[in-house]
Design a protein around this motif. Sequence first.
Motif, PDB file in Angstrom:
ATOM      1  N   LEU A  28      27.150  -7.148 -10.249  1.00  0.00           N
ATOM      2  CA  LEU A  28      27.105  -7.141  -8.938  1.00  0.00           C
ATOM      3  C   LEU A  28      26.559  -8.824  -9.389  1.00  0.00           C
ATOM      4  O   LEU A  28      27.075  -9.750  -8.235  1.00  0.00           O
ATOM      5  N   ARG A  29      25.014  -9.170  -9.882  1.00  0.00           N
ATOM      6  CA  ARG A  29      24.780 -10.535  -9.789  1.00  0.00           C
ATOM      7  C   ARG A  29      26.128 -11.698  -9.930  1.00  0.00           C
ATOM      8  O   ARG A  29      25.607 -12.884  -9.976  1.00  0.00           O
ATOM      9  N   ALA A  30      26.619 -11.067 -11.200  1.00  0.00           N
ATOM     10  CA  ALA A  30      27.156 -11.635 -11.966  1.00  0.00           C
ATOM     11  C   ALA A  30      28.705 -12.316 -10.850  1.00  0.00           C
ATOM     12  O   ALA A  30      29.385 -14.117 -11.434  1.00  0.00           O
ATOM     13  N   HIS A  31      29.111 -11.234 -10.630  1.00  0.00           N
ATOM     14  CA  HIS A  31      29.690 -11.336  -9.114  1.00  0.00           C
ATOM     15  C   HIS A  31      29.528 -12.437  -8.217  1.00  0.00           C
ATOM     16  O   HIS A  31      30.024 -12.549  -7.306  1.00  0.00           O
ATOM     17  N   GLY A  32      27.736 -12.870  -7.866  1.00  0.00           N
ATOM     18  CA  GLY A  32      27.675 -13.782  -6.991  1.00  0.00           C
ATOM     19  C   GLY A  32      26.804 -13.136  -5.667  1.00  0.00           C
ATOM     20  O   GLY A  32      26.577 -13.675  -4.985  1.00  0.00           O
ATOM     21  N   TRP A  33      26.688 -11.316  -5.815  1.00  0.00           N
ATOM     22  CA  TRP A  33      26.397 -10.381  -5.496  1.00  0.00           C
ATOM     23  C   TRP A  33      24.450 -10.990  -5.231  1.00  0.00           C
ATOM     24  O   TRP A  33      24.211 -11.457  -6.322  1.00  0.00           O
ATOM     25  N   SER A  34      23.876 -11.446  -3.432  1.00  0.00           N
ATOM     26  CA  SER A  34      22.745 -11.299  -3.730  1.00  0.00           C
ATOM     27  C   SER A  34      21.692 -10.314  -4.049  1.00  0.00           C
ATOM     28  O   SER A  34      22.467  -9.394  -3.557  1.00  0.00           O
ATOM     29  N   ASP A  35      20.468 -10.584  -4.280  1.00  0.00           N
ATOM     30  CA  ASP A  35      19.253  -9.193  -4.093  1.00  0.00           C
ATOM     31  C   ASP A  35      19.658  -8.987  -2.807  1.00  0.00           C
ATOM     32  O   ASP A  35      19.739  -7.746  -2.593  1.00  0.00           O
ATOM     33  N   ARG A  36      19.672  -9.592  -2.114  1.00  0.00           N
ATOM     34  CA  ARG A  36      20.078  -8.814  -0.469  1.00  0.00           C
ATOM     35  C   ARG A  36      21.205  -7.616   0.266  1.00  0.00           C
ATOM     36  O   ARG A  36      20.914  -7.139   0.588  1.00  0.00           O
ATOM     37  N   ILE A  37      22.053  -9.037  -1.263  1.00  0.00           N
ATOM     38  CA  ILE A  37      23.396  -7.821  -0.297  1.00  0.00           C
ATOM     39  C   ILE A  37      23.107  -6.530  -1.073  1.00  0.00           C
ATOM     40  O   ILE A  37      23.967  -5.874  -0.322  1.00  0.00           O
ATOM     41  N   ILE A  38      23.208  -6.635  -2.388  1.00  0.00           N
ATOM     42  CA  ILE A  38      23.314  -5.560  -2.635  1.00  0.00           C
ATOM     43  C   ILE A  38      21.999  -4.571  -2.529  1.00  0.00           C
ATOM     44  O   ILE A  38      22.826  -3.830  -2.511  1.00  0.00           O
ATOM     45  N   ALA A  39      21.238  -4.615  -2.055  1.00  0.00           N
ATOM     46  CA  ALA A  39      19.579  -3.744  -1.254  1.00  0.00           C
ATOM     47  C   ALA A  39      20.989  -3.276   0.409  1.00  0.00           C
ATOM     48  O   ALA A  39      20.874  -2.208   0.566  1.00  0.00           O
ATOM     49  N   GLU A  40      21.261  -4.120   0.502  1.00  0.00           N
ATOM     50  CA  GLU A  40      21.707  -3.839   2.124  1.00  0.00           C
ATOM     51  C   GLU A  40      23.344  -2.790   1.886  1.00  0.00           C
ATOM     52  O   GLU A  40      23.532  -1.837   2.518  1.00  0.00           O
ATOM     53  N   VAL A  41      23.776  -2.674   0.926  1.00  0.00           N
ATOM     54  CA  VAL A  41      24.869  -2.164   0.061  1.00  0.00           C
ATOM     55  C   VAL A  41      24.187  -0.451   0.573  1.00  0.00           C
ATOM     56  O   VAL A  41      25.059   0.488   1.135  1.00  0.00           O
ATOM     57  N   VAL A  42      22.760  -0.135   0.165  1.00  0.00           N
ATOM     58  CA  VAL A  42      22.176   1.095   0.097  1.00  0.00           C
ATOM     59  C   VAL A  42      22.112   1.393   1.106  1.00  0.00           C
ATOM     60  O   VAL A  42      21.892   2.278   2.252  1.00  0.00           O
ATOM     61  N   GLY A  43      22.323   0.088   2.591  1.00  0.00           N
ATOM     62  CA  GLY A  43      22.094   0.379   4.297  1.00  0.00           C
ATOM     63  C   GLY A  43      23.326   0.753   4.654  1.00  0.00           C
ATOM     64  O   GLY A  43      23.245   1.547   5.945  1.00  0.00           O
ATOM     65  N   VAL A  44      23.997   0.679   4.045  1.00  0.00           N
ATOM     66  CA  VAL A  44      25.800   0.533   5.102  1.00  0.00           C
ATOM     67  C   VAL A  44      25.876   2.100   4.287  1.00  0.00           C
ATOM     68  O   VAL A  44      26.461   2.898   4.908  1.00  0.00           O
ATOM     69  N   VAL A  45      26.252   2.599   3.059  1.00  0.00           N
ATOM     70  CA  VAL A  45      26.139   3.513   2.763  1.00  0.00           C
ATOM     71  C   VAL A  45      25.500   5.092   3.422  1.00  0.00           C
ATOM     72  O   VAL A  45      25.912   6.062   3.620  1.00  0.00           O
ATOM     73  N   THR A  46      23.843   4.448   2.883  1.00  0.00           N
ATOM     74  CA  THR A  46      23.399   5.411   4.371  1.00  0.00           C
ATOM     75  C   THR A  46      23.810   5.671   5.647  1.00  0.00           C
ATOM     76  O   THR A  46      23.902   6.892   6.196  1.00  0.00           O
ATOM     77  N   LEU A  47      23.842   4.867   6.223  1.00  0.00           N
ATOM     78  CA  LEU A  47      24.488   4.578   7.408  1.00  0.00           C
ATOM     79  C   LEU A  47      25.655   5.919   8.624  1.00  0.00           C
ATOM     80  O   LEU A  47      25.446   6.848   8.688  1.00  0.00           O
ATOM     81  N   ASN A  48      26.881   5.242   6.445  1.00  0.00           N
ATOM     82  CA  ASN A  48      28.174   5.924   6.676  1.00  0.00           C
ATOM     83  C   ASN A  48      28.135   7.547   6.937  1.00  0.00           C
ATOM     84  O   ASN A  48      28.226   8.390   7.162  1.00  0.00           O
ATOM     85  N   LEU A  49      26.865   8.229   4.968  1.00  0.00           N
ATOM     86  CA  LEU A  49      26.767   9.339   5.357  1.00  0.00           C
ATOM     87  C   LEU A  49      26.026   9.519   6.485  1.00  0.00           C
ATOM     88  O   LEU A  49      26.059  11.290   7.128  1.00  0.00           O
ATOM     89  N   LEU A  50      25.319   9.495   7.164  1.00  0.00           N
ATOM     90  CA  LEU A  50      24.411  10.487   8.374  1.00  0.00           C
ATOM     91  C   LEU A  50      25.879  10.040   9.655  1.00  0.00           C
ATOM     92  O   LEU A  50      25.633  11.655  10.091  1.00  0.00           O
ATOM     93  N   THR A  51      25.894   9.765   9.884  1.00  0.00           N
ATOM     94  CA  THR A  51      27.468   9.512  11.020  1.00  0.00           C
ATOM     95  C   THR A  51      28.290  10.167  10.019  1.00  0.00           C
ATOM     96  O   THR A  51      28.244  11.651  10.808  1.00  0.00           O
TER      97      THR A  51
END
Length: 190
Positions: free
Chosen positions: A148-171
């Motif tokens: 993901l870093r090689a594709h230019g994604w920041s650590d913030r974006i990488i971390a936020e993916v978990v939040g997006v997934v978690t919210l979707n799993l919850l709903t």
Amino acid sequence: MRTEGTARTDRPARRLTALEPEQATGRARELLADIVERHGSAGEMVSTMAHSPALIEGYLSLSRAMKRVKIPRALSEKLSLAVQEWIGCGTCREAHVAAARAAGLSEADIELARQGTSTDAREAALIAVALRVLAEPSALGDEDVAELRAHGWSDRIIAEVVGVVTLNLLTGAFNLLAGIQPAEPGDPED
């Protein structure tokens, strides 16, 4: 990811009922009343979550927090579409298809996201990791983050993916458990 033919097509009966603010207790009553006062209604899922003060408060807090992510809105919708396709929540999938269209995604982009990919290699890598966060988080490792870093994604974006997934799993999981699913064509009105 689900294999073809395993997605639920039957519409479950409502298992949990939506509550009016006066039916809810404690903090759930306050939160539900506030939402209804500000927006006119709380929606079926949130009104049903009001059975649990902890759940409704947790959902609302996470939902508000995830509105501040740095993931571009269109990409966030692609992540949500991929995750909801895997989970199998028709209600969430419909909502995210509409949100994806509003964010400017084409029908082809939406279909690719539902298949867990994108024509953009950077986005495809992020979507693939999002699905692994959902389906096999223990298999994630250094190489996944490095890619993901090689594709230019920041650590913030990488971390936020978990939040997006978690919210979707919850709903998605909540709607499936509660029986909040869209009517199939030809279904009688409830």
